[in-house]
Design an enzyme around this catalytic site. Sequence first.
Site, mmCIF file in Angstrom:
data_model
loop_
_atom_site.group_PDB
_atom_site.id
_atom_site.type_symbol
_atom_site.label_atom_id
_atom_site.label_comp_id
_atom_site.label_asym_id
_atom_site.label_seq_id
_atom_site.Cartn_x
_atom_site.Cartn_y
_atom_site.Cartn_z
ATOM 1 N N HIS A 128 -18.371 -41.204 -11.480
ATOM 2 C CA HIS A 128 -17.688 -42.585 -11.375
ATOM 3 C C HIS A 128 -17.479 -43.051 -9.816
ATOM 4 O O HIS A 128 -17.134 -42.063 -9.015
ATOM 5 C CB HIS A 128 -16.802 -42.612 -12.191
ATOM 6 C CG HIS A 128 -15.449 -42.039 -11.750
ATOM 7 N ND1 HIS A 128 -14.345 -42.314 -11.220
ATOM 8 C CD2 HIS A 128 -14.941 -40.636 -12.061
ATOM 9 C CE1 HIS A 128 -13.556 -41.436 -10.665
ATOM 10 N NE2 HIS A 128 -13.857 -40.397 -11.352
ATOM 11 N N ASP A 247 -11.400 -38.066 -5.726
ATOM 12 C CA ASP A 247 -11.779 -37.974 -7.029
ATOM 13 C C ASP A 247 -12.385 -39.202 -7.391
ATOM 14 O O ASP A 247 -12.259 -40.325 -7.525
ATOM 15 C CB ASP A 247 -10.180 -38.203 -7.789
ATOM 16 C CG ASP A 247 -10.327 -38.483 -9.428
ATOM 17 O OD1 ASP A 247 -11.591 -38.511 -10.028
ATOM 18 O OD2 ASP A 247 -9.588 -38.807 -10.055
ATOM 19 N N GLU A 281 -13.850 -45.450 -14.955
ATOM 20 C CA GLU A 281 -13.352 -44.218 -15.311
ATOM 21 C C GLU A 281 -11.842 -44.026 -15.324
ATOM 22 O O GLU A 281 -11.288 -43.521 -16.348
ATOM 23 C CB GLU A 281 -14.119 -42.916 -14.744
ATOM 24 C CG GLU A 281 -13.848 -41.791 -15.227
ATOM 25 C CD GLU A 281 -12.611 -40.820 -14.768
ATOM 26 O OE1 GLU A 281 -12.157 -39.967 -15.352
ATOM 27 O OE2 GLU A 281 -11.951 -41.276 -13.751
ATOM 28 N N GLU A 282 -11.324 -44.378 -14.168
ATOM 29 C CA GLU A 282 -9.961 -44.459 -13.928
ATOM 30 C C GLU A 282 -9.118 -45.026 -15.025
ATOM 31 O O GLU A 282 -7.880 -44.786 -14.977
ATOM 32 C CB GLU A 282 -9.457 -44.609 -12.562
ATOM 33 C CG GLU A 282 -10.163 -43.908 -11.556
ATOM 34 C CD GLU A 282 -9.693 -42.378 -11.384
ATOM 35 O OE1 GLU A 282 -8.797 -42.141 -12.204
ATOM 36 O OE2 GLU A 282 -10.098 -41.747 -10.480
ATOM 37 N N ASP A 302 -16.791 -34.213 -12.056
ATOM 38 C CA ASP A 302 -15.241 -34.823 -11.633
ATOM 39 C C ASP A 302 -14.679 -33.920 -10.897
ATOM 40 O O ASP A 302 -15.023 -32.782 -10.748
ATOM 41 C CB ASP A 302 -14.805 -35.427 -12.814
ATOM 42 C CG ASP A 302 -14.070 -36.691 -12.599
ATOM 43 O OD1 ASP A 302 -13.364 -36.774 -11.569
ATOM 44 O OD2 ASP A 302 -13.923 -37.593 -13.531
ATOM 45 N N HIS A 382 -5.090 -37.448 -7.092
ATOM 46 C CA HIS A 382 -4.667 -38.940 -7.113
ATOM 47 C C HIS A 382 -3.494 -38.968 -6.113
ATOM 48 O O HIS A 382 -2.845 -39.922 -6.363
ATOM 49 C CB HIS A 382 -3.916 -39.038 -8.626
ATOM 50 C CG HIS A 382 -5.059 -39.508 -9.479
ATOM 51 N ND1 HIS A 382 -4.824 -40.076 -10.790
ATOM 52 C CD2 HIS A 382 -6.467 -39.504 -9.496
ATOM 53 C CE1 HIS A 382 -5.956 -40.173 -11.346
ATOM 54 N NE2 HIS A 382 -6.847 -39.808 -10.457
#
Length: 465
Positions: A128, A247, A281-282, A302, A382
Amino acid sequence: MKDHTDDLAGIDAVGTDTAGTDTTTTGTARAGTAPSDDRTIDVQELGKANLTGFQDLSTGEIDTEWMVDILFRLLRTPSPSGRTDAVMQYIGDIVNDLGLDSTVTRQGTLIVDLPGETETFDRSLVVHADTIGCMVSGLKPNGRLSVVPVGTFSARFAEGARVQIVTEFPDVVYTGTILPLKSSGHAFGDEIDTQGVGWEHVEVRVDERVESREGLEELGIEIGNTVALMAGPQRSRSGYINSRHLDGKAGVAIALAAAKSVKEGRLRLPHRTSIMVTIFEEVGHGASSGVSDDVAELVSIDNAVCAPGQNAIEYGITIPLKDMHGPFDYHLTRKLITLAQRHELPVARDIFHFYRSDVAAALEAGAGARAALLAFGLDASHGWERTHVDSLRACAELVTLWLQTPLTLEEWDANKTGDLKDFPSQRQPAIGERPGDMQHEGKISNVPRYRPDEDPGTDLQPDQG
């Protein structure tokens, strides 16, 4: 353990032993095809993952510097969920330069065609390109902005972030900083340490001469504008990469590097593969569309969860057995682990407790594929994230190995459906065993079959006492 050699006597089998030695014999039937009367399918042997030739494979040669350069370019291109056009155009240009064909779904997912020896997409590699970010939720009387998160992350990691405020006009982008409401110790003293942590406790200071809501409106800033956190990537001499938004974007760089290796190295791929680059995706639904019905194996790249209490590693590959969505496919997951181990790639197993990926979105949307996750090392996900070049390279090498293998259960996985009698079930504890047995010598039997004429025995009757 009891020797069960006699249990399999006279039964034709297909599969491999745990050392990768080919044990295929004649008399097998493909899923969905009834065997002739003179053949018997041993579903236990059929249920073994195909490990044939694993040791004979070679990893693709990964252009590490190219991969890192692409990663840094991706990191410097803002792409919070919902505002990903620029980064997807850039990824599309890279794909074209590699000489690969691609299409884009209505929603915006990029699907890259990695040719193999089948006509259909039998495999899918999912990454992603979207990241966490913020969105303007209010124009404040003091000329600053209130924001809400896009994706899940703490306001604590947003404090101090340099940002870009992307307006509805493509050429109008402002910079700013996310600050606590009480950000100066000279003005508020110890209150800067005692104020709460949360999105209601932060605001965006815009780098323009503006001190009112009206001033913000004159700039063209509106509720709903995207606020992208600047990544600030740096690479250390020791191979660490520190940045926001690893990420997602590190996974894209890994997939592109693997595709480059396959293309330039002319590796033989037994199965045509789609590389899916998703953009939501997030926020939880990245791969909910775009996975072909023909896909038998779905692997997402990921980030691993490198933190106290976890078993993930920052310098290699982590294969999770389970996340919040549930266990990953037993056979495919262990196939990836075996591939890494046999080629001496650093690999660890782990459980991810507060984690979802594109795999969950695809399966929940109805994908009928075996699914697994392959994770690069990541510390402080994150937040201010960190990975290592060795981890990115190892993950890319494992992808090239996986793409060269047959399907996990080659005979069965070749078809979407098959007869129940041919389903490759695993051996399980014998049906007659009961909790509390003193000893059963680890007895293992084939999957029990329904036999209505058999006497189940008194031990299967309800307890009358």
